[in-house]
Write a protein that holds these residues in place. Structure first.
Motif, PDB file in Angstrom:
ATOM      1  N   VAL A 369      56.197 -27.653 -36.153  1.00 43.22           N
ATOM      2  CA  VAL A 369      55.024 -26.449 -36.647  1.00 43.22           C
ATOM      3  C   VAL A 369      55.364 -25.114 -38.080  1.00 43.22           C
ATOM      4  O   VAL A 369      54.897 -24.084 -38.133  1.00 43.22           O
ATOM      5  N   TYR A 370      57.124 -25.592 -38.488  1.00 46.98           N
ATOM      6  CA  TYR A 370      57.297 -24.501 -39.098  1.00 46.98           C
ATOM      7  C   TYR A 370      56.785 -25.221 -40.568  1.00 46.98           C
ATOM      8  O   TYR A 370      57.082 -26.112 -40.915  1.00 46.98           O
ATOM      9  N   GLU A 371      56.659 -24.418 -41.721  1.00 49.09           N
ATOM     10  CA  GLU A 371      55.689 -24.491 -42.915  1.00 49.09           C
ATOM     11  C   GLU A 371      56.013 -25.972 -43.216  1.00 49.09           C
ATOM     12  O   GLU A 371      54.497 -26.988 -43.303  1.00 49.09           O
ATOM     13  N   GLU A 372      57.282 -26.657 -43.690  1.00 52.30           N
ATOM     14  CA  GLU A 372      57.050 -27.246 -44.324  1.00 52.30           C
ATOM     15  C   GLU A 372      56.701 -28.878 -44.000  1.00 52.30           C
ATOM     16  O   GLU A 372      56.293 -29.498 -44.924  1.00 52.30           O
ATOM     17  N   SER A 373      56.654 -29.296 -42.356  1.00 50.31           N
ATOM     18  CA  SER A 373      55.708 -29.931 -42.053  1.00 50.31           C
ATOM     19  C   SER A 373      54.380 -29.773 -41.653  1.00 50.31           C
ATOM     20  O   SER A 373      53.755 -30.971 -40.842  1.00 50.31           O
ATOM     21  N   LEU A 374      53.684 -28.497 -41.211  1.00 50.93           N
ATOM     22  CA  LEU A 374      52.724 -27.704 -41.045  1.00 50.93           C
ATOM     23  C   LEU A 374      52.057 -27.903 -41.646  1.00 50.93           C
ATOM     24  O   LEU A 374      50.851 -28.864 -41.830  1.00 50.93           O
ATOM     25  N   ARG A 375      52.343 -27.382 -42.977  1.00 51.46           N
ATOM     26  CA  ARG A 375      51.500 -27.840 -44.457  1.00 51.46           C
ATOM     27  C   ARG A 375      51.682 -28.727 -44.573  1.00 51.46           C
ATOM     28  O   ARG A 375      52.752 -30.020 -45.183  1.00 51.46           O
ATOM     29  N   THR A 376      50.415 -29.723 -45.769  1.00 50.90           N
ATOM     30  CA  THR A 376      50.304 -31.144 -46.157  1.00 50.90           C
ATOM     31  C   THR A 376      49.534 -30.411 -47.598  1.00 50.90           C
ATOM     32  O   THR A 376      48.449 -30.009 -47.612  1.00 50.90           O
ATOM     33  N   PRO A 377      50.173 -31.593 -48.631  1.00 54.87           N
ATOM     34  CA  PRO A 377      49.120 -31.046 -49.880  1.00 54.87           C
ATOM     35  C   PRO A 377      47.610 -31.577 -49.314  1.00 54.87           C
ATOM     36  O   PRO A 377      47.279 -32.693 -48.746  1.00 54.87           O
ATOM     37  N   LEU A 378      47.170 -30.727 -50.528  1.00 55.75           N
ATOM     38  CA  LEU A 378      45.474 -31.123 -50.226  1.00 55.75           C
ATOM     39  C   LEU A 378      45.097 -30.347 -51.792  1.00 55.75           C
ATOM     40  O   LEU A 378      45.041 -29.239 -52.008  1.00 55.75           O
ATOM     41  N   ILE A 379      44.890 -31.902 -52.949  1.00 46.52           N
ATOM     42  CA  ILE A 379      43.769 -31.782 -54.115  1.00 46.52           C
ATOM     43  C   ILE A 379      42.796 -32.309 -53.691  1.00 46.52           C
ATOM     44  O   ILE A 379      42.552 -33.261 -53.541  1.00 46.52           O
ATOM     45  N   VAL A 380      41.491 -31.511 -54.862  1.00 45.22           N
ATOM     46  CA  VAL A 380      40.293 -32.296 -54.354  1.00 45.22           C
ATOM     47  C   VAL A 380      39.544 -32.023 -56.223  1.00 45.22           C
ATOM     48  O   VAL A 380      39.614 -30.725 -56.471  1.00 45.22           O
ATOM     49  N   ARG A 381      39.550 -33.033 -56.436  1.00 45.22           N
ATOM     50  CA  ARG A 381      38.774 -32.434 -58.091  1.00 45.22           C
ATOM     51  C   ARG A 381      37.211 -33.013 -57.591  1.00 45.22           C
ATOM     52  O   ARG A 381      36.999 -34.390 -57.298  1.00 45.22           O
TER      53      ARG A 381
END
Ligand code: CA
Length: 531
Positions: A369-381
């Protein structure tokens, strides 16, 4: 209750209004198309638009441009940082304990409600091309077209399973042979479906799902060639001392120092994937030959620290070079949309099933659950709706994707989905009562990489983590059940997550509040007791 029939009528009218001109053949359906491009294990720190300590070496110009034209999410938190389970969460809009896919190795029950089935009912055309990885023996259900990798799928020459009649069973499922680089091939098939496969009179939802940059990180030789001589910045925690950490951190087997495999992982010893043609194999081995020879020569006199540093350089270079190909192929899809008049009415979403460690805490892989694997990229256009170049810091999750897609198609949210539509968030209008905390739960232990079972509540600043022992009579569990432990992270005081504030008296109020929040979220999401 005199108002009730009126309220029902208003709801019906609202739904009808949200579904303009459903396939009556006269008026064009103006609902937006959805192109969902999904990578496997793409760390946000390996995507230029996110910035960070690797930004000078990362090469993602097409994704960076997508972020310039859309919205970048800083806090897209996964619910269970592992491949198959996150894919099941996205299909169902439900946590692992309810969709039944808790660990890799489970088999997804494709008979359950999924968002693509609901989109089909609402008149959308649906397709999935690339990685599926849900353990199903039948073709993906809910798709008019599917062509998916078998299991994990290889980096080269992927056999793919094509469901030609789109019935989601195996009646007309065929195995297609392909020669070449899988990231390119998945994109070729995606463009082929856009050009010739779809019904151009209907809105569509297309999932283009890459295998890369998943282990074993095999780049294309011509791409890797340009990475020779590049020096990768090191994370500050590359040599983390686990003896000063909560016990599960020392129990894992995902360390670059101890566990990164010679050959298969680091590409030494002439290793190459087993399914290459003779020509591909020669090119594959040649791309590493010179660097490997220098390494083998230097190795006898290297200190252990120097060896780990070399492994880290090799690892992150093959990882980033694999991503460079993903980025180039994202560019091809975006160009197709542009060239064919589809860009304006198509929402493009880029994301990954979770993040990844690139040497932070001394690790590769994910799960924590630490940052590098908890957070995932999300980009929306989304032209005309999402403000170009905007950023969002709200806590959002792939758990929200199903309901988001449904709202885009004007479909009412099924009562049993557990996320929340991101459509207002895309429009810069986050509801007042948006979530301030997030529930996380990782189950896969004992298993590969030996990351302890844990659940957590995450806010923007804190994480309260409960590690708990595995139970059961298997020999593996008996030998290594893991640990019971609590950890409290304060990202403001300690952004690298190397300190445990759980027993610090100064955090008593925070701890009490987070314990209450964990209890509340477990009830809200109907989590059964564990550990
Ligand atoms: Ca993954």
């Amino acid at each position: 209750m005199p108002l009730r029939p009126l309220a029902v009528l208003m709801m019906v009218l609202a739904v009808v209004a949200a579904r303009p001109a459903l396939a009556d053949g006269h008026e064009k359906d103006k609902r937006p198309n959805i192109v969902f491009i999904f990578a496997d294990d793409h760390a946000y720190q390996a995507l230029g638009a996110y910035g960070g300590y690797l930004q000078d070496v990362v090469r993602t110009p097409n994704l960076d441009k997508l972020a310039d034209q859309g919205m970048l999410f800083r806090r897209c938190f996964v619910t269970n940082s592992i491949c198959g389970p996150m894919r099941a969460v996205i299909q169902t809009g439900k946590y692992s304990h309810l969709n039944g896919f808790l660990v890799n190795g489970n088999r997804f029950n494709g008979d359950q409600q999924t968002f693509p089935k609901l989109l089909q009912e609402a008149g959308y055309q649906t397709a999935v091309i690339g990685k599926w990885h849900l353990g199903t023996h039948q073709a993906p259900q809910g798709y008019d077209y599917s062509e998916v990798l078998k299991g994990q799928g290889p980096y080269y020459n992927p056999p793919m399973l094509k469901d030609a009649d789109g019935t989601g069973d195996n009646k007309q499922r065929t195995e297609e042979k392909h020669t070449g680089y899988t990231t390119d091939i998945i994109t070729d098939l995606t463009l082929e479906w856009l050009e010739n496969g779809r019904d151009k009179g209907k809105p569509f939802m297309l999932m283009c799902q890459h295998k890369a940059p998943h282990r074993e990180w095999s780049p294309k030789p011509e791409v890797y060639e340009t990475w020779k001589g590049v020096t990768i910045p090191e994370p500050q925690t590359l040599f983390e001392d686990y003896s000063k950490q909560v016990a599960p951190r020392g129990n894992q087997t995902m360390s670059l120092q101890k566990d990164f495999r010679r050959g298969y992982d680091d590409k030494t010893n002439g290793w190459a994937p087993g399914n290459l043609t003779a020509e591909q194999k020669a090119a594959y081995q040649a791309m590493f030959a010179e660097e490997n020879a220098a390494f083998e020569q230097a190795l006898p006199s290297m200190t252990e620290e120097e060896r780990v540093r070399w492994v880290h350089q090799r690892y992150v270079k093959i990882y980033l070079a694999s991503i460079e190909s993903v980025d180039q192929n994202v560019g091809r899809v975006l160009k197709y949309l542009e060239d064919n008049g589809l860009a304006e009415n198509t929402i493009v979403i880029y994301s990954s099933d979770q993040g990844f460690y690139l040497g932070e805490h001394g690790w590769y892989d994910k799960r924590w659950v630490y940052e590098e694997s908890l957070r995932t990229p999300l980009i929306v256009r989304w032209p005309g709706q999402v403000e170009p170049g905007s950023e969002n810091g709200d806590i959002v999750s792939p758990l929200d994707f199903a309901q988001t897609f449904l709202e885009l198609a004007g479909v009412e949210r099924p009562a049993d989905m557990q996320g929340r539509s991101l459509v207002p968030v895309f429009k810069g209008d986050t509801p007042e009562d948006w979530r301030e905390s997030h529930y996380y739960h990782y189950y896969e232990f004992p298993a590969v990489h030996m990351v302890n079972r844990h659940e957590a509540v995450c806010t923007k600043r804190y994480k309260l983590i409960r590690f708990y022992k595995a139970t059961g009579n298997s020999k593996r569990v008996q030998e290594n059940p893991g640990y019971d432990a609590w950890e409290l992270i304060d990202l403001e005081a300690d952004p690298l997550e190397t300190k445990n504030f759980y027993d610090d008296p100064a955090y008593e109020d925070v701890r009490t509040r987070l314990h209450g929040e964990l209890k509340r979220l477990r009830e809200q999401y109907k989590v059964p007791d564990a550990g």
